[in-house]
Write a protein that holds these residues in place. Sequence first.
Motif, PDB file in Angstrom:
ATOM      1  N   PHE A 153       0.812  -1.285  -0.026  1.00 17.08           N
ATOM      2  CA  PHE A 153      -0.078   0.142   0.042  1.00 17.08           C
ATOM      3  C   PHE A 153       1.059   1.244  -0.006  1.00 17.08           C
ATOM      4  O   PHE A 153       0.687   2.344  -0.982  1.00 17.08           O
ATOM      5  N   ASN A 154       1.930   1.188   0.990  1.00 16.50           N
ATOM      6  CA  ASN A 154       2.544   2.673   1.074  1.00 16.50           C
ATOM      7  C   ASN A 154       3.719   2.712  -0.073  1.00 16.50           C
ATOM      8  O   ASN A 154       3.685   3.711  -0.663  1.00 16.50           O
ATOM      9  N   LYS A 155       4.151   1.527  -0.619  1.00 17.46           N
ATOM     10  CA  LYS A 155       4.929   1.739  -1.948  1.00 17.46           C
ATOM     11  C   LYS A 155       4.115   2.146  -3.122  1.00 17.46           C
ATOM     12  O   LYS A 155       4.545   2.971  -3.860  1.00 17.46           O
ATOM     13  N   MET A 156       2.732   1.766  -3.224  1.00 16.02           N
ATOM     14  CA  MET A 156       2.142   2.232  -4.108  1.00 16.02           C
ATOM     15  C   MET A 156       1.757   3.931  -4.297  1.00 16.02           C
ATOM     16  O   MET A 156       1.867   4.619  -5.230  1.00 16.02           O
ATOM     17  N   HIS A 157       1.603   4.447  -3.095  1.00 17.63           N
ATOM     18  CA  HIS A 157       1.586   5.676  -2.840  1.00 17.63           C
ATOM     19  C   HIS A 157       3.017   6.249  -3.281  1.00 17.63           C
ATOM     20  O   HIS A 157       2.926   7.584  -3.994  1.00 17.63           O
ATOM     21  N   GLU A 158       3.931   5.740  -2.618  1.00 17.88           N
ATOM     22  CA  GLU A 158       5.262   6.385  -3.149  1.00 17.88           C
ATOM     23  C   GLU A 158       5.304   6.351  -4.554  1.00 17.88           C
ATOM     24  O   GLU A 158       5.896   7.368  -5.283  1.00 17.88           O
ATOM     25  N   LEU A 159       4.867   5.278  -5.346  1.00 18.16           N
ATOM     26  CA  LEU A 159       5.149   5.247  -6.663  1.00 18.16           C
ATOM     27  C   LEU A 159       4.411   6.377  -7.424  1.00 18.16           C
ATOM     28  O   LEU A 159       4.778   7.082  -8.363  1.00 18.16           O
ATOM     29  N   ALA A 160       3.028   6.452  -6.923  1.00 17.76           N
ATOM     30  CA  ALA A 160       2.254   7.354  -7.669  1.00 17.76           C
ATOM     31  C   ALA A 160       2.799   8.798  -7.575  1.00 17.76           C
ATOM     32  O   ALA A 160       2.742   9.428  -8.539  1.00 17.76           O
ATOM     33  N   ALA A 161       3.333   9.365  -6.501  1.00 18.90           N
ATOM     34  CA  ALA A 161       3.853  10.340  -6.356  1.00 18.90           C
ATOM     35  C   ALA A 161       5.125  10.420  -7.377  1.00 18.90           C
ATOM     36  O   ALA A 161       5.336  11.462  -8.036  1.00 18.90           O
ATOM     37  N   PHE A 162       5.848   9.472  -7.088  1.00 18.75           N
ATOM     38  CA  PHE A 162       7.175   9.517  -7.964  1.00 18.75           C
ATOM     39  C   PHE A 162       6.863   9.552  -9.349  1.00 18.75           C
ATOM     40  O   PHE A 162       7.837  10.216 -10.127  1.00 18.75           O
ATOM     41  N   LEU A 163       5.851   9.030  -9.951  1.00 16.52           N
ATOM     42  CA  LEU A 163       5.706   8.995 -11.292  1.00 16.52           C
ATOM     43  C   LEU A 163       4.849  10.388 -11.676  1.00 16.52           C
ATOM     44  O   LEU A 163       4.382  10.517 -12.933  1.00 16.52           O
ATOM     45  N   ASP A 164       4.581  11.072 -10.734  1.00 14.67           N
ATOM     46  CA  ASP A 164       4.213  12.416 -10.815  1.00 14.67           C
ATOM     47  C   ASP A 164       2.671  12.166 -11.565  1.00 14.67           C
ATOM     48  O   ASP A 164       2.408  12.960 -12.511  1.00 14.67           O
ATOM     49  N   LEU A 165       2.023  11.501 -11.115  1.00 13.69           N
ATOM     50  CA  LEU A 165       0.680  11.014 -11.705  1.00 13.69           C
ATOM     51  C   LEU A 165      -0.536  12.057 -11.223  1.00 13.69           C
ATOM     52  O   LEU A 165      -0.217  12.791 -10.299  1.00 13.69           O
ATOM     53  N   PRO A 166      -1.299  12.414 -12.180  1.00 18.75           N
ATOM     54  CA  PRO A 166      -2.333  13.336 -11.868  1.00 18.75           C
ATOM     55  C   PRO A 166      -3.598  12.690 -10.905  1.00 18.75           C
ATOM     56  O   PRO A 166      -3.085  11.495 -10.476  1.00 18.75           O
ATOM     57  N   VAL A 197      -6.283   6.474   1.728  1.00 20.81           N
ATOM     58  CA  VAL A 197      -7.445   5.650   1.968  1.00 20.81           C
ATOM     59  C   VAL A 197      -7.392   3.915   1.776  1.00 20.81           C
ATOM     60  O   VAL A 197      -6.969   3.877   0.601  1.00 20.81           O
ATOM     61  N   LYS A 198      -7.514   3.460   2.861  1.00 20.20           N
ATOM     62  CA  LYS A 198      -7.445   1.863   2.496  1.00 20.20           C
ATOM     63  C   LYS A 198      -8.987   1.294   2.675  1.00 20.20           C
ATOM     64  O   LYS A 198      -9.775   1.365   3.519  1.00 20.20           O
ATOM     65  N   TYR A 199      -9.529   1.230   1.376  1.00 19.41           N
ATOM     66  CA  TYR A 199     -10.908   1.228   1.052  1.00 19.41           C
ATOM     67  C   TYR A 199     -11.596  -0.068   1.981  1.00 19.41           C
ATOM     68  O   TYR A 199     -12.551   0.013   2.376  1.00 19.41           O
ATOM     69  N   ASP A 200     -10.871  -1.334   1.743  1.00 14.99           N
ATOM     70  CA  ASP A 200     -11.220  -2.575   2.418  1.00 14.99           C
ATOM     71  C   ASP A 200     -11.308  -2.240   3.983  1.00 14.99           C
ATOM     72  O   ASP A 200     -12.253  -2.653   4.440  1.00 14.99           O
ATOM     73  N   VAL A 201     -10.238  -1.844   4.451  1.00 13.86           N
ATOM     74  CA  VAL A 201     -10.244  -1.692   5.974  1.00 13.86           C
ATOM     75  C   VAL A 201     -11.156  -0.651   6.589  1.00 13.86           C
ATOM     76  O   VAL A 201     -11.770  -0.722   7.337  1.00 13.86           O
ATOM     77  N   LEU A 202     -11.432   0.373   5.699  1.00 19.05           N
ATOM     78  CA  LEU A 202     -12.152   1.437   6.027  1.00 19.05           C
ATOM     79  C   LEU A 202     -13.804   0.898   6.354  1.00 19.05           C
ATOM     80  O   LEU A 202     -14.166   1.015   7.142  1.00 19.05           O
ATOM     81  N   ALA A 203     -13.976   0.258   5.076  1.00 23.98           N
ATOM     82  CA  ALA A 203     -15.297  -0.503   5.094  1.00 23.98           C
ATOM     83  C   ALA A 203     -15.524  -1.309   6.388  1.00 23.98           C
ATOM     84  O   ALA A 203     -16.643  -1.196   6.889  1.00 23.98           O
TER      85      ALA A 203
END
Lengths: 412, 574
Positions: free
Chosen positions: B266-279, B340-346
């Motif tokens: 999960f955390n890596k995914m967010h790092e990645l998204a930021a790293f790739l400068d995704l919108p 947001v962790k959708y599954d954990v949140l629900a």
Amino acid sequence: SSHEHKLNFRKSKEACLSYIQDALLQKQWKRAAEFLTCYVESLEKDYSREHIGPSEMIWRVGTEILWHHPQSSMKEFNCFMEQMKTLGVKRYLKVCLEHVFHLLCNGQIDEAYQNLSLAESWRFGEQTAIQDKEMKLIEAYRGLLDYYSWSKQKNILLENSEDGFSDLAVEQEMHGYFRKAAVNLKEIIKIPGVWDVFVKCYVDLLEFYGDHNEARQVLNEYAYNSKFPANPNAHVYLYQFLKRQGESKKSLISALKILHDIVPSHELMIDFNTMLQKSKKRKKRRLGLEVIFAALDYAGWKENAKAWSCLARQVKQIVISEKHLDWIKQEWNSRKDWWPAFHFSRYLAKRNWQENKSLSYEKALVAGILLGKGCKYFKYVSRQGCKAQLKRFRMLKRFVNRHNPVYLRISG
Amino acid sequence: RDFNERCAQCSEVNWGLTDGGRFYCRSCHNVTERTREVVNTDFITNSRVQTISKGLGKQEKNDGGCEWYICEGFQLVLKKQAEALEALGVCPQMKDEILCNFWRCYLQKSKQAYCKRPAGETVKALSVCESSTDVDSDPERPSLLHLLSLSESEGDLQTDCSFASSVSKVSESTSVYSGSVDGSLYLMKNQKEKLRMTMPMTLSFCYMALLWLREPITLSELLRFVVEGHIPYLNVFQHFPEKMKLCGLDLRIFCVESWPVYEEVFNKMHELAAFLDLPRFPDITDSCFLHPDMLCMKYLMEANLPDELHNWTCRVVKKIGIGEVDFLTLMPGNKSTRKVKYDVLAAAVIVVVLKLLFLLDDHYEWLLSEFAEERNKSNTEGGPYFEFKKWYEMVKQSLDVKQKKLDEERAKSLWRCEKPLFYSVKNKSKVLKRRQMVVNLQNQFGKLSGSVRCAEKPNPSSFQLSWSEENTDGSCFHGHSLKGVLQEKCGLLTAMNPDYWLCTVKLCNEKLCGHLAHYREVEFPQSYHFILGLFSFLLRIQPSYIHDEVCMIEHKLFNKKLYKKLKYNTVLRK
């Protein structure tokens, strides 16, 4: 955040191992095999830091499963053992030895012998020196099997000589086995340890060939050398040997003394007491009384008529002579609180009478003296005995009645 | 395309692109060192990289292998994973467009391809001495030997003594260290700067693509499918082509000895998204599967709870604003919003609702249950009232069975595969011998196992527990009524339960200690533990994660009251 709950190879194999162990404890061999199948791949990982590595685990667990599993065969077992021998060089001799034990349990003496010979010839650099102890054991067991062969040859020889035949070849073979066995057996019993079976066999050999001095020395060492662990059997073997040799009562008694100290409930205590009772020395007779009382402290002796008769005889003799009543008093002092319930209850009186009249007779005598004519055991047994019109019980009753004052002096 | 030079070998102008982004001549398969320069950094939606079989165009080495780069390996892994997801029903767009583009963007940003010559790195063989002039001589860069002694949490790949000692004797040939060209280089790279690729990160890529497409798979489901074997992960390298030889340091990169952890991916995914400068990612609206209202419905069904509870979960979601598009949609790089962790949140919402209605203090819920039981006995008309006790017994029974089965499966899981792994040529024969022995032993004891070990993986299913209303044995609680725990006040349905206990009065600072609250250190009611345990099983995560979310929700829900009465009460009246 730490990931200690992370499920990884190691944790998964640990869990697997505990399932195997549970299955083994419950004798669920199929289930244990199932989990072992999944466990074996841990051989492909390095566990050099662990105390017991997977290869040792697999050896031990696999042995258990293959030994007990209904669909397993000796062939499969042997095949497995051979694989295990290649797994860990540090364990090679141990595995060989355990394999041999299993073969012996299965009656495969020849295969066991072959394996032992093979193992004896194993050399592996510095490991050979490190595994020196195992090597000695292997040599010792081969010696044992040589003894076994010797024994067979000996029997053949004796049979033949009875029939009037003399077979030189058999004799030569027999001597050959003797030499091989003697060498190895002698070596192992030099090392402090518990070597009952080796000692017995070695002594047997020595006696056969007339080397009684050596035999005596071996047995003395085994019994009295303080480096060796305390072992009641050592004293038994020595005693038996001395008896065979026709030694004096004095040395026999001295051989049994330590046995009495270590194992007061040993079956030889009857012999011991018998010898001591007859002794002219007062101290020995005193010891005899102590020995027989001590033996009867143990539940295993409760129904032993011979032991009771020893005690009865000695007690009777003391009472009649009216000397040394204080001996009885001393012995009885520590026992008067619990022996009545332990040996002389009314329930036991009934049961002993039903099952074993001689036992009840001897016990009643002792009870009558120690507890007086009013004690329930004596009363019940003597009444039953008199009812059944058995002479000795009538005499018993008279005897106890006559000597009742003794009881008063003992219990006072 | 725009590369018009003549090929050095055959003088033709007929170029294609390898996976690694290098140009190769289609006529004679000569590979150049030139890489395609990327003009813009936006998504390359139309370019199609032509893949070539690894045997051609690459220098063939003596042992029949070819030169390959670590990122090529990862590309293959991603491809396999995407194919598996497609087989599970994910739309093909994921594999063909989204994941592909994310990957290319990553390669470009991390300067492994699609850009000017990678900074400072050549792909020459790494020589033994550490002060090689080819490599950035960074004194802080860990030496190879140092890398070998580092113990990451996984395995003991580096404790193979023969490997460590052979390093000092090795020559310039890279085949001793790694089958790949840049294996050792890869491990020595500074992780922080360039977001070095790892196996768990492949799942982060997948999840990111799934999220972009708003596919109905949560992260916990994805990870569960991985463990169940529906998505390649464990020994995926065995699908590498023959010519891509894997050995030495490659093993450290591609061989995993542990299952990926939710938080990590999960955390890596967010790092990645930021790293790739995704919108900003596509909106998560209330018609999306990942919306709490939807997920709550699913989990309620799976937990065998009454459908009526859904009204309550929706109310809570609405009240604290976690159903809002802006809250749910991922905005990479935005550090202020909570991820947001959708599954954990629900799951946490359901827990809070249960606490609201049943209190879960080990007393009240049983009391309510007794009342409901009385009512159900005397009045069989209308639907049954929900009895907590019956539900608990039913669910616990199923859960225990499933948990036991799961534990056994975990203990029986096999980690190794047929493809042998070795660090060096020296090591090879030993490894092969061991492998042979393992196979022999498996055969021997496998025969004694009795039941045949089914090689079939269970079919992937979204629901692990299922309850059918058609069963007449009363095992399904979906249709049960909550009337027993509700009352009408001013025309509005409220809970009979007037109380609520907070999991924690004060939230921790997540950045400092990693958690919002500390589940293990406090004693909670058994019912609470049970509920957490149930969702912990369904989501395959530690109960503490759900507990954290519960705390977060509670604090949002009781925000006002908390600030008023912080000092005095831990039990609040609603």
